[in-house]
Design a protein around this motif. Structure first.
Motif, short mmCIF file in Angstrom:
data_model
loop_
_atom_site.label_atom_id
_atom_site.label_comp_id
_atom_site.label_asym_id
_atom_site.label_seq_id
_atom_site.Cartn_x
_atom_site.Cartn_y
_atom_site.Cartn_z
N PRO A 421 0.80 -1.24 0.00
CA PRO A 421 0.00 0.00 0.00
C PRO A 421 0.83 1.28 0.00
CG PRO A 421 -0.97 -1.60 1.48
CD PRO A 421 0.32 -2.18 1.02
N THR A 422 1.81 1.38 0.91
CA THR A 422 2.59 2.64 0.98
C THR A 422 3.43 2.83 -0.27
OG1 THR A 422 4.32 1.42 2.16
CG2 THR A 422 2.71 2.63 3.49
N LEU A 423 3.94 1.75 -0.80
CA LEU A 423 4.76 1.84 -2.00
C LEU A 423 3.90 2.23 -3.21
CD1 LEU A 423 7.58 1.55 -3.03
CD2 LEU A 423 7.29 -0.92 -3.16
N ALA A 424 2.70 1.67 -3.27
CA ALA A 424 1.80 2.02 -4.37
C ALA A 424 1.46 3.51 -4.33
CB ALA A 424 0.52 1.18 -4.27
N ARG A 425 1.16 4.02 -3.11
CA ARG A 425 0.87 5.48 -2.99
C ARG A 425 2.08 6.31 -3.46
NH1 ARG A 425 -2.25 2.66 -1.86
NH2 ARG A 425 -3.56 2.38 -0.04
N HIS A 426 3.25 5.88 -3.02
CA HIS A 426 4.47 6.62 -3.37
C HIS A 426 4.67 6.64 -4.89
CE1 HIS A 426 8.55 8.17 -2.87
NE2 HIS A 426 8.94 7.26 -3.77
N PRO A 483 -6.56 4.24 -0.58
CA PRO A 483 -5.88 5.11 0.39
C PRO A 483 -6.86 5.61 1.45
CG PRO A 483 -6.24 6.27 -1.68
CD PRO A 483 -6.69 4.86 -1.90
N THR A 484 -6.36 5.80 2.65
CA THR A 484 -7.19 6.33 3.74
C THR A 484 -7.01 7.84 3.87
OG1 THR A 484 -5.41 5.72 5.23
CG2 THR A 484 -7.24 4.19 5.05
N VAL A 485 -5.84 8.33 3.48
CA VAL A 485 -5.57 9.78 3.56
C VAL A 485 -5.21 10.27 2.16
CG1 VAL A 485 -4.11 11.57 4.56
CG2 VAL A 485 -4.71 9.54 5.92
N TRP A 486 -5.88 11.34 1.73
CA TRP A 486 -5.63 11.89 0.40
C TRP A 486 -4.86 13.20 0.52
CZ3 TRP A 486 -6.73 9.82 -4.38
CH2 TRP A 486 -7.51 8.65 -4.38
N GLN A 546 -13.97 3.20 -9.27
CA GLN A 546 -15.16 3.82 -8.67
C GLN A 546 -15.02 3.89 -7.15
OE1 GLN A 546 -18.39 1.32 -10.15
NE2 GLN A 546 -17.56 1.50 -12.22
N GLU A 547 -14.47 2.84 -6.55
CA GLU A 547 -14.29 2.82 -5.10
C GLU A 547 -13.26 3.88 -4.67
OE1 GLU A 547 -15.35 0.09 -2.47
OE2 GLU A 547 -17.01 0.61 -3.80
N ASP A 552 -13.12 10.09 -1.67
CA ASP A 552 -12.91 11.52 -1.47
C ASP A 552 -13.98 12.28 -2.26
OD1 ASP A 552 -10.92 13.74 -0.57
OD2 ASP A 552 -11.30 14.14 -2.70
N GLU A 553 -14.68 13.17 -1.59
CA GLU A 553 -15.83 13.85 -2.21
C GLU A 553 -15.42 14.68 -3.42
OE1 GLU A 553 -19.02 17.20 -0.80
OE2 GLU A 553 -18.63 15.56 0.60
N GLU A 554 -14.37 15.48 -3.25
CA GLU A 554 -13.93 16.33 -4.37
C GLU A 554 -13.47 15.48 -5.55
OE1 GLU A 554 -14.21 19.57 -4.72
OE2 GLU A 554 -15.28 19.49 -2.80
N LEU A 555 -12.78 14.42 -5.22
CA LEU A 555 -12.30 13.51 -6.27
C LEU A 555 -13.47 12.90 -7.03
CD1 LEU A 555 -9.73 12.15 -7.42
CD2 LEU A 555 -10.08 10.34 -5.76
N LEU A 556 -14.50 12.49 -6.29
CA LEU A 556 -15.67 11.86 -6.91
C LEU A 556 -16.37 12.84 -7.86
CD1 LEU A 556 -17.57 9.46 -7.12
CD2 LEU A 556 -18.73 10.25 -5.06
N VAL A 557 -16.52 14.07 -7.41
CA VAL A 557 -17.19 15.08 -8.25
C VAL A 557 -16.40 15.33 -9.53
CG1 VAL A 557 -17.80 17.53 -8.38
CG2 VAL A 557 -18.38 16.20 -6.34
N THR A 558 -15.09 15.49 -9.37
CA THR A 558 -14.24 15.76 -10.55
C THR A 558 -14.25 14.57 -11.50
OG1 THR A 558 -12.82 17.03 -9.06
CG2 THR A 558 -11.96 16.56 -11.26
N ALA A 559 -14.13 13.37 -10.95
CA ALA A 559 -14.12 12.15 -11.78
C ALA A 559 -15.43 12.01 -12.53
CB ALA A 559 -13.86 10.93 -10.90
#
Length: 1752
Positions: A421-426, A483-486, A546-547, A552-559
């Motif tokens: 997970p951390t490596l994927a985020r990085h 991710p849990t933190v954006w 989709q998940e 993230d709300e802003e992300l969902l709206v933009t997507a």
């Protein structure tokens, strides 16, 4: 650790390792000195690649290079330093690299994702062993995740890798590397690594790098090297090598195996010209047999040597890195360091980029080096991942161009990095890995787009698609953990990657359009698999995007905005401005002019479906309230959104209406996958959601107008167009049905989180309920029918117990889940995931259940959950004008009985829609006050449809429909709908009912009561009819049962092969009329009469009946003769099969290998059978190219009736009626004592000797010169006690007797047929005795009584076999039989002094008994007249033979009885115990103390009873089937004590067996002395040899562990005894003896009689006489072997908790031993049915013919 050892190296450098290390230390430039040293020694060490000596080479390498390197590194003895490091450092990560075939474990409760796995050792020592886990077989190249805290929710460490588990922190600090050692490593490692990299990627074929060149003259020594590829088969390579090199097949096979295993192999050595010629020849020959030529190179010997050593140095470095984290970090730093002033990438990147050009062996070592270094250090794993992503496109491009498998490619390492997970985020934040992967995918997907700019997969190869799918999997790995933190950067980079992914979807939107074929059928089906395969692989990725957006709300709206814009762009490109206006019921709609039946249409709409998924996420998270903020209402073009999914669904309808028949199977296949569980979540389901979005945002009438237009049904609902074309009417009706069904789904299918307020678990529960409404299902079937999430989980286990109960499996069936009663109310007749077949089946089952419970057949929908706020308007389409028009029109047509314009299914759907509308209104009325309810379905349905005089509303039509006969089955549903109308009406009226309306209310109540009474009356009538039908069925079933019983009785033999079940055993002769008890004695003067029934049998071929008589034509039984080790006392003992040397007269008491004869019990005329066999032979000759299940050359065939494998026939010979005059018999018994009988027998044998000396060889040479002491007995004395004429047999019977005897001889001894061989009668007696012993063993094993328990096939087969064995002597010279008899009697009567007679400890005395009894009548042979003993003579002969052999057997048991005895047993001083002690004293005296009695008499007597019981049971079976005397009733029940008494009574034995010795002591004592004086007996008593003890052990299959993982653990430790490499094998466990073998591998193949056999097949020959059972541990399959070329797979006895087997560990659930199934496997062996099972399996599964069973 590098081990020491002697050896020499090149003389240029110091010889000792320590001196060489000092020499290196003195050099200023270690790199140059190191390379100079290698240049001198390496070519000499690896001087001959063709005939290398690995052990010697390794020894020299150690002493001249590796050991000095270690000295130089540590500065002291490396063994001591390495041992210190090994003890002090336990890495936190396990780091084990999996080999192909190795078992891995994943915890379903704790793993972050399914790619997190443990090796066997870590799993066994972890907490996950007690969790819900899965087992899988690795394809190779994986990595154990033990110790990785990011891979596990809990329990990341096993006990071996837990921090501080092995050493204390203080001790660890003491052994950390000092600065001097680190400095040395920094000095040595760069040189070593650079050498490895340079030589690995070296391209030159003739010249070495300058640094490695020496001053000596270059030799003209080259190798022709063949490289591995995946295009050429083994046979292609072998052929090419044989043609080029002129080598033997075996040598070519060795070369080919090495090429496949290592990746390359030198096949020719010599000058460059010679090797070049060989190269061209190999290429030429290989291109002749395949599309391309083999990859062949000519390499200089020095290059080969250095490349080989570079890999050896890599292995050394790999081992060194495992000792210290510091070493690993230094290695990683060097590999990642970029050279200054050089354009070359860092060393590790060079290796990665060169990977696709490397051969297998090099790749394997380099990948292991990466695993043991970068992946063991998290910081450097991140840096490696960044390098990997930097070159990702190039690496994937190389992989796609390569032909090697994924697991040996460097691209396979992506899973190790992308799933962290951390490596994927990085990687997303720093390198935008999502964009990199999607762009790579765009580059590698078809470059050629169609005219619409969409992907076109026509002609796209399956292999290429498989390689491209690896990139899709990488995308899935990156997205697997949300991710849990954006952060802003993560959000921006993800959005950029998302846009890139939308670009892929844009190219897929509307791809591969299809157009309806009119007129001529399509000639060639277009390729459709590639596009569907891509859709399947993208399914979970679409959902994961989709998940991620929903996190993230802003992300969902933009997507959502991005996706919507992309959909609109695609639609505008294809959107025509040619529009049309449609009208119906006063409503109009302007829409695009488009016809699905005429214009191109595509089912591939991933972009639209992505938008549907995002819309659902908006609704689920509540963000949808902002929809009109970021999309203005005029911009939100809903009609455009639903256009394409509506076309898809219309296409489905038209295909169902058979309008697209001419488009071929490709379209049908696409329609299947469109709705199949593998694709439907992101195809069909999303299309329904899109239509629900349309229904929510469009005017309901406009929405339905659009639906009608796309379904091309507007005209059908505007007016009725009269047509006589039945096909068009049928099409129209099907389209209406399909449209109504979709409308039901739009309104009723609400089980989607976000569409309504349901949870994921509730969705899964609903799916399971509807699956179990079809039928009870196995766990695996349910799992296959449920969609899987990104972690391959269905959520089944969480909810299954709430809706279903588990029914445990039987012996052959699997466990199933049955739906709970309370869940049946959730059944929805029109569940949208049902196929048409499932829909019909579920409806039938539900109606059947309701009929059984005497309920009506109405199947209304269950109340649906309430729509969420965003979808609340969907329900409005139910009560809009056009919907009412549709419903009213369909019902009106049914009322007018226009049968061609409506169907019952249509009416059923209309009723379902009415029910949905009424339920919706009822739910709203119950929830809020009536005045707030705007949904007025009741009022709309009650309104008259037109102003015509005869116009009716829907209620009136329904009332009239109740009386129509064609709708009788829908009557209950109509009543339910009408009742629901009343309910809704009352709910609407109750809130404002005025007092003055009391009378009206009363009237209404009366009307309601009247309706209730009518319904009750209908129910009572229905109940009465159901009861009458039940009684009628019961009567019919009783009549059928009676007819069936009568038929079975008439054709009994047709059913004799059926398996008997408990409580219904086959009836045998034991069911004959009762005989008085005193006649139930088989031997001696009191022998009872034979009970013989008239036997009339029916031939299964000609169906004619015939009574079995001696003078009639022969009838035969199908039979199978086979070698068997089922009774062996030394399992696994090597068997001798030199048939010409075997003397089968005396069976060894260990019964190591016998000949078993079995029958399926089916009868034929001998002539019919011969015609049938000849016909099979003729057919086989005509179809010689077709492989047969049976081997005709060995006389094999399949039984015409039951298809059992047979290889001969047994002639059926009737039992000879024998009745004794008891008075005469008693007189004879008084005159003929045992001593007198022996004297007469000896006289007869002596007489034959004298007569035969002149003509032939004597039958007993030792008696030639010996006079008979008692002259009162002469040659003819034996005849004076009664003779009778020899029985006459028909020629037909004699022929069959000879045929069967020859078959036994041929199969039993594995020799060619020879009718004059003297061993033929011996083999007959042997198979008779052995078959009886097998059946007795089986009955005892199954705890069944001796008589009355045999299956019909066993009973009829044994009866025929014994009678045949008795009759066989008539076809042979009597002198031959006499010679065999004399040899048999020589064991009992040592005075005969027959040469090579074994001792009584070395023979099985039951075989002696059978042979002696069956051959004894030969002593009655006379020259002038054919005689046989009378009944009285036979009775006495049998009695004395049996008594003699029984006494010998008692002696056998006593001599072999163990001296250890249980002290806990209660002692008793019975008469038998005292007699036993006395007898033992006599034995002790006779043997001069060699036998010493150390056990008490009671124990001896107990041993004798237990030891002799099996022999007595066999004797009872033998004499019963020989003589036909019925046994005592006690032998038909299971009772140990009564059994012994009954056996003794039946066989004329005293219950105190020692009374035999007392009665015959004078006669027996000299025999006893001779028996015990035998040298073999004395050798045993002195402890110099061994002997079989009694009772013999009853064989069972080996004990297996309860937990299958124990077997896998055992398998993981298995090392092939003949192979030095560490490649994973395929171990097979012999279930007979427990041997673990290396199967399907060339290393363990053996040459047996000139034929190459695999380890299992050759083991089966020695262990099971060719028949064996193996468990393939890694595959979890049982393999049945029945000879060199015959075998089959069988289900393993291991089941998961759901009662199912798991071949190949496909599901991976924990497995436990099912004792019932293992018992069934054991009985398959003991009943000698393995060959039969194989034949049946091969008959039904012809595919197995392609399997090389001889190489298993």
């Amino acid at each position: 650790m590098a081990d020491g050892g002697g050896g020499g190296g090149a003389a240029a450098a110091p010889a000792k390792p320590s001196e060489l290390s000092r020499w290196w230390d003195e050099k200023l430039d270690f790199y140059t000195a190191f390379l100079q040293h290698l240049a001198k020694v390496i070519p000499d060490i690896y001087s001959d690649e063709m005939d290398s000596m690995p052990e010697k080479e390794e020894e020299i390498i150690q002493m001249t290079i590796l050991y000095p390197l270690e000295w130089y590194l540590f500065g002291e003895d490396p063994d001591i330093c390495l041992e210190k490091l090994r003890q002090s450092s336990t890495p936190q990560l396990c780091g084990k690299v999996f080999k192909g075939g190795e078992t891995t474990y994943s915890c379903r409760e704790c793993a972050i994702d399914p790619t997190c796995v443990l090796c066997m050792d870590c799993f066994q020592n972890s907490i996950h062993k007690n969790h819900r886990y899965k087992m899988h077989t690795s394809t190779g190249g994986g990595f154990c995740d033990c110790g990785d805290t990011e891979a596990w929710k809990t329990g990341p460490f096993c006990t071996n890798h837990e921090p501080g588990a092995t050493v204390s922190e203080e001790k660890n600090l003491e052994c950390q590397l000092n600065e001097e050692l680190i400095a040395q490593a920094r000095k040595i490692f760069p040189s070593v690594i650079k050498y490895i990299v340079d030589m690995t990627v070296w391209e030159e074929e003739k010249e070495l790098p300058l640094e490695l060149m020496t001053s000596r003259e270059k030799t003209d020594k080259y190798y022709c090297v063949v490289f591995n590829d995946e295009h050429h088969s083994y046979d292609h390579v072998i052929y090419s090598l044989q043609r080029t090199l002129g080598c033997e097949l075996g040598e070519a096979q060795l070369y080919t195996t090495a090429i496949d295993k290592e990746g390359r192999k030198a096949v020719k050595k010599g000058p460059y010209i010679v090797c070049q010629e060989a190269k061209e020849d190999i290429k030429k020959h290989s291109s002749n047999v395949s599309q391309g030529a083999l990859n062949v190179k000519v390499l200089h010997a020095d290059i080969m040597a250095h490349q080989k050593f570079a890999l050896r140095l890599g292995s050394w470095l790999n081992k060194l890195l495992s000792y210290s984290s510091d070493f690993r970090q230094i290695f990683c730093q060097i590999c990642l360091k970029e050279e200054t002033n050089s354009e070359k990438p860092c060393l590790i990147s060079r290796l990665m980029l060169w990977d696709a050009k490397l051969y297998k062996g090099a790749r394997k070592i380099l990948h292991e080096l990466i695993f043991s270094s970068f992946f063991m250090e998290m910081e450097y794993k991140k840096l490696f991942a960044m390098e990997f992503v930097k070159h990702y496109k190039a690496l994937q491009r190389e992989y796609i161009g390569d032909d090697h498998e994924k697991q040996i490619s460097v691209t396979a390492l992506s899973v190790q990095m992308f799933t962290v997970p951390t490596l994927a985020r990085h990687l997303i934040e720093e390198q935008n890995v999502i964009k990199v992967i999607t762009e790579t995918l765009l580059e590698e997907l078809p470059k050629c787009l169609d005219r619409n700019g969409k992907f076109n997969f026509q002609g796209y190869s399956q292999e290429l698609l498989g390689r491209v799918s690896a990139i899709i999997f990488d995308l899935r790995y990156i997205l697997i953990s949300k991710p849990t933190v954006w952060t802003d950067k993560l959000r921006d980079q993800f959005l950029e990657g998302f846009r890139s992914f939308l670009n892929i979807l844009t190219y897929m939107q509307g791809m591969e359009e299809i157009k309806r074929q009119i007129g001529q059928h399509i000639e060639v089906d277009p390729d459709w698999e590639a596009a569907i395969a891509i859709q399947m692989q993208l399914k979970n990725i679409l959902f994961m995007f989709q998940e991620w957006c929903a996190c993230d709300e802003e992300l969902l709206v933009t997507a959502y905005k991005e996706c919507y814009a992309a959909v609109m762009r695609c639609s505008s490109n294809n959107y025509s401005w040619d529009k049309t206006v449609i009208h119906l019921c006063g409503h109009t709609l302007e829409s695009k002019r488009f016809k699905v039946s005429a214009d191109p249409v595509s089912i591939h709409l991933p972009l639209s479906r992505m938008l549907a998924g995002l819309h659902i996420q908006l609704s689920r998270t509540g963000v949808i309230t902002r929809l009109l903020e970021f999309l203005k209402s005029e911009e939100f073009q809903v009609q455009v959104l639903i256009e394409y999914p509506l076309r898809c669904l219309a296409l489905v309808a038209q295909v169902a209406a058979e309008m697209w028949r001419r488009n071929g199977l490709s379209l049908i296949s696409q329609m299947f996958y469109y709705q199949d569980v593998k694709c439907r979540e992101e195809m069909y389901d999303k299309d329904i959601i899109l239509l629900q979005i349309g229904a929510a945002y469009m005017d309901p009438n406009s929405f339905l107008l659009l639906v009608l237009q796309r379904y091309e049904l507007l005209d059908s609902f505007k007016r009725i167009i009269p047509t006589k074309d039945q096909d068009l009417n049928k099409q129209c009706n099907t389209l209406i049905e399909e449209m109504l069904q979709v409308i039901i789904y739009i309104v009723g299918e609400r089980y989607v989180p976000g569409l309504s307020h349901v949870t994921k678990d509730e969705v899964t529960m609903r799916e399971i309920i509807h699956l179990l409404c079809i039928e009870p299902m196995a766990h695996s079937v349910i799992v296959k029918s449920l969609p899987k999430d990104e972690n391959n989980e269905t959520g089944l286990e969480k909810v299954i117990h709430k809706v279903a109960t588990f029914k445990k499996p039987g012996v052959s069936s699997h466990g199933v889940y049955e739906l709970k009663e309370e869940c049946l109310k959730e059944y929805n007749l029109f569940f949208y995931h049902y196929t048409k077949t499932q829909h019909s089946k579920a409806e039938h089952m539900e109606k059947k259940r309701r009929a059984q419970e005497n309920k009506d057949e109405a199947l209304p929908p269950p109340p649906p959950p309430e729509f969420s706020a965003a979808f609340r308007n969907v329900a409005k389409i139910l009560n809009c004008d056009i919907m009412m028009h549709i419903l009213r029109t369909v019902l009106q047509r049914a009322l007018e009985l226009e049968s061609h314009l409506w169907t019952e299914a249509m009416i059923q759907m209309v009723l379902h829609i009415l029910a949905l509308g009424l339920l919706e209104e009822k739910q709203q009325l119950e929830k809020v006050p009536e005045e707030e309810v705007t949904f007025d379905f009741y009022h709309k349905a009650s309104r008259i449809g037109s102003s015509a005089l005869n116009a009716m509303n829907i209620l009136m039509i329904l009332e009239k429909l109740k009386g129509i006969q064609q709708l009788e089955s829908q009557k209950d549903m109509i009543n339910w709908v009408l009742q629901m109308f009343e309910t809704v009406k009352r709910l609407r009226e109750k809130s404002y009912l005025p007092p003055v309306a009391a009378a009206a209310s009363k009237l209404e109540s009366t009307k309601s009561n009247e309706m209730q009474r009518i319904q009750d009356k209908e129910k009572a009538e229905r109940k009465r009819k159901a009861e009458a039908a039940r009684l009628h069925r019961q009567k019919i079933m009783a009549q059928m049962s009676a007819l069936q019983k009568n038929f079975i009785e008439t054709h009994r033999l047709l059913y004799e092969n059926t398996q008997d079940t408990q409580g219904r055993d086959a009836m045998e002769e034991e069911s004959s009329p009762p005989i008085i008890s005193y006649t139930r004695i088989a031997l001696g003067p009191k022998r009872g009469p034979s009970v013989i029934e008239k036997e009339v049998l029916t031939c299964i071929l000609c169906q004619e009946e015939q009574e079995v008589k001696l003078e009639c034509a022969a009838m035969v039984l199908s039979a199978c003769v086979q070698k068997s080790t089922a009774l062996t006392q030394h399992m696994g003992k090597m068997l001798e099969f030199s048939g010409d040397k075997i003397d089968p007269l005396f069976m060894n008491p260990d019964l190591s290998c016998g000949t078993h004869t079995g029958s399926c019990g089916h009868v034929m005329h001998a002539a019919c059978w011969q015609k049938y066999f000849e016909a099979i032979q003729l057919n086989s000759r005509q179809r010689h190219h077709v492989e047969q299940v049976f081997d005709l050359e060995n006389g094999e065939y399949l039984c015409p009736l039951c298809k059992s494998l047979c290889n001969t026939v047994i002639p059926i010979i009737p039992l000879e009626s024998q009745k004794i005059n008891s008075e005469d018999a008693l007189v004879v018994a008084q005159l003929l004592s045992l001593s007198k009988w022996i004297e007469i027998v000896m006289a007869r044998i002596s007489g034959y000797n004298k007569k035969s000396t002149e003509e032939t060889q004597p039958i007993a040479p030792s008696l030639l010169n010996k006079e008979i002491e008692d002259t009162s007995s002469d040659f003819h004395s034996i005849l004076s006690f009664g003779v009778q004429p020899l029985v006459k047999y028909s020629n037909s019977i004699k022929e069959m007797v000879v045929l069967f005897a020859s078959a036994i001889y041929r199969i039993g001894l594995k020799v060619a047929p020879n009718e004059s061989d003297p061993r033929i009668p011996v083999m007959t007696w042997s198979t008779c005795a052995f078959t009886i012993q097998c059946l007795e063993n089986l009955l005892e094993d199954e705890d069944k009584p001796l008589f009355g328990s045999l299956q019909n096939r066993q009973h009829s087969g044994l009866k025929a076999l014994v009678q045949f064995a008795a009759a066989q002597r008539i076809t042979l010279p009597q002198s031959l039989i006499q010679r065999h008899l004399v040899r048999l009697l020589g064991v009992l009567l040592p005075s005969l002094k027959v040469e090579s007679t074994p001792s009584i400890l070395d023979v099985d005395l039951f075989h002696v008994l059978v042979g002696a009894v069956l051959s004894f009548p030969s002593l009655y042979w006379e020259d002038s007249v054919e005689l046989q003993p009378s009944c009285i003579s036979s009775a006495c002969n049998h009695l004395y033979l049996f008594h003699l052999i029984t006494m010998a057997h008692i002696t056998q048991i006593i001599l072999t009885t163990t001296t250890e005895h249980p002290s806990a047993q209660i002692q008793n001083d019975s008469e038998e115990a005292q007699a036993a002690e006395s007898f033992c004293k006599e034995i002790c005296r006779i043997t001069n103390g060699c036998y010493s009695q150390r056990v008490p008499g009671w124990y001896l007597w107990d041993c004798i009873k237990r030891g002799i019981t099996s022999y007595l049971r066999c004797a009872a079976l033998f004499f019963h089937f020989l003589l036909g005397v019925p046994p005592p009733e006690e032998l038909s029940i299971v009772s140990e004590e009564n059994q012994f008494r009954a056996l003794c009574g039946y066989l004329s034995l005293p219950t105190n067996l020692f009374l035999l010795f007392q009665d015959y002591w004078d006669t027996v004592e000299p025999l006893l002395q001779r028996w015990c004086a035998n040298p073999a007996v004395l050798s045993f008593l002195k402890g110099k040899s061994t002997a079989v003890s009694y009772p013999r052990k009853r064989n069972k299959l080996i004990e297996l562990p309860d937990d299958y993982s124990c077997l896998l653990n055992q398998c993981s430790q298995f090392r092939c005894p003949r192979s030095s490499d560490d490649e994973t094998k395929h171990p097979a466990l012999c279930l007979f003896c427990g041997a673990l073998l290396c199967s399907q591998n060339t290393c363990c193949q053996e040459i047996v009689n000139g034929e190459e056999l695999g380890a299992c097949t050759s083991h089966a020959i020695h262990c099971g006489a060719g028949v064996c059972i193996f468990l393939k541990i890694r595959d979890c399959k049982v393999v049945l072997i029945g000879g060199k070329t015959r075998g089959s797979f069988y289900t393993a006895p291991y089941l998961d908790e759901y009662g199912e087997t798991d071949p190949n560990l496909a599901r991976g659930n924990p497995l436990h031993l099912c004792h019932e199934r293992y018992r069934k496997l054991h009985l398959l062996w003991q009943q000698h049915c393995i060959i039969e099972e194989i034949a049946r399996s091969q008959e039904t599964n012809q595919i197995f013919f392609g399997f090389n069973w001889h190489l298993l």
